[in-house]
Design a protein around this motif. Sequence first.
Motif, PDB file in Angstrom:
ATOM      1  N   GLY A  80       7.998  19.766  72.311  1.00 10.68           N
ATOM      2  CA  GLY A  80       8.834  19.032  73.235  1.00 10.68           C
ATOM      3  C   GLY A  80       9.957  18.258  72.579  1.00 10.68           C
ATOM      4  O   GLY A  80      10.166  18.336  71.365  1.00 10.68           O
ATOM      5  N   ALA A  81      10.680  17.495  73.406  1.00 10.74           N
ATOM      6  CA  ALA A  81      11.923  16.858  72.994  1.00 10.74           C
ATOM      7  C   ALA A  81      11.748  15.474  72.399  1.00 10.74           C
ATOM      8  O   ALA A  81      12.723  14.879  71.932  1.00 10.74           O
ATOM      9  CB  ALA A  81      12.874  16.785  74.193  1.00 10.74           C
ATOM     10  N   SER A  82      10.526  14.913  72.421  1.00 11.98           N
ATOM     11  CA  SER A  82      10.319  13.586  71.843  1.00 11.98           C
ATOM     12  C   SER A  82       8.979  13.515  71.130  1.00 11.98           C
ATOM     13  O   SER A  82       8.036  14.230  71.483  1.00 11.98           O
ATOM     14  CB  SER A  82      10.387  12.499  72.920  1.00 11.98           C
ATOM     15  OG  SER A  82       9.333  12.633  73.846  1.00 11.98           O
ATOM     16  N   ALA A  83       8.919  12.666  70.122  1.00 10.58           N
ATOM     17  CA  ALA A  83       7.691  12.463  69.351  1.00 10.58           C
ATOM     18  C   ALA A  83       7.493  10.967  69.163  1.00 10.58           C
ATOM     19  O   ALA A  83       8.444  10.240  68.845  1.00 10.58           O
ATOM     20  CB  ALA A  83       7.790  13.161  67.992  1.00 10.58           C
ATOM     21  N   THR A  84       6.249  10.499  69.342  1.00 11.98           N
ATOM     22  CA  THR A  84       5.986   9.072  69.222  1.00 11.98           C
ATOM     23  C   THR A  84       4.508   8.822  68.940  1.00 11.98           C
ATOM     24  O   THR A  84       3.702   9.757  68.876  1.00 11.98           O
ATOM     25  CB  THR A  84       6.410   8.324  70.497  1.00 11.98           C
ATOM     26  OG1 THR A  84       6.337   6.912  70.277  1.00 11.98           O
ATOM     27  CG2 THR A  84       5.542   8.703  71.678  1.00 11.98           C
TER      28      THR A  84
END
Length: 360
Positions: free
Chosen positions: A317-321
């Motif tokens: 996906g478009a974000s990592a956290t």
Amino acid sequence: MITTIVVNYKSHQLTLRAVQSVLADMPDGQVIVVDNSEDTQEVVSLEAGLPRGVDLYVSPQNVGFGRACNLALEGAKHEWIFLLNPDASVVPGCMEKLRLFLVLTPSAGAVSPLSYWDHACTWYLPPGQMPSPAIDFFVNLAMRFPRLGVKASVCFRAWALRCLRSATAKKLNMLSGGHVLLRRSAIAAARGLFDDKIFMYFEDTDLCRRLKKAGYGLYFLPTAQAIHSWQCQPGKAHLSEASHRYYLQKHFPKSRWHVAQRFLERRFPMRLASSVDLGVLTEPPKLDVPAELQAGWVLEGSPHPLMVPSAYLVGKGASATFSAEVWSFLGEGSYWIQLSPDKDCISPKDILRFSFRILA
């Protein structure tokens, strides 16, 4: 049957959770809890919360993790000894898989499960690494030459992911004492469980070295799984440093690597690989993932600038956290994170590197 040993230090709620996970996985096993808290209320809480049949030993003073485990071992009834940190728990099926592996592998002295950092089982904790004066020197060297530092990070990442993703047991040089099943006869051959002179940290390193010297193999079994809610606690760094010095003196008394270390430290200043500084953070960083990585990425997090060791989150996906749970495990200090493609072998140019700080 298995005897499980849990050492409590002012963490009765975590200890109760750890014990419950063990009894849910193996109801007929023996469980021994040693309380090191020097706190009457901790004892009261343990006595009220521990299930019937669990043995509770109350130490009159905090004797340290290793000595507490040695005390519990004296009351152990079984051949298989399972050590479990109070901030850890087992995933159902873990203990029998570990026991069966030792039964079928007579040369194995100990076996450890794959461990997750969070209860959602999304973050992997790394396999154990055996320190030595030579390895300490190499790490120190890599901290002074950025290209070498990045290469060390890439190599460690490749090795760790191969272990974590293996479908079969892997032979290692080091296992964590936070969740490990030991053969009692191997403990005897290694001349005992833990060294009483080590108060905390490196007691498992010392044990693993003695087990190997006694001729036993150490194995990582990824099909057995546990959860270890490890917290970064900078306030205990002095204990780790003292135990590290003792371990090196005990096992490498004639090593000359310390001479090379001093030369290195005098001649070459620290020079770390560059990273994007995210500053002081009060909430988890949210990284925008480049389009070319969105099909699959690996996010690494570590309190060490070389990312040795690291925890690993595999995602898309478009974000990592970080999840809220994992973020809560990070204490005051500096941290580094790396984002890279989801494949074991990468090149330094594939890595996006960041750093941040957390204040008390």
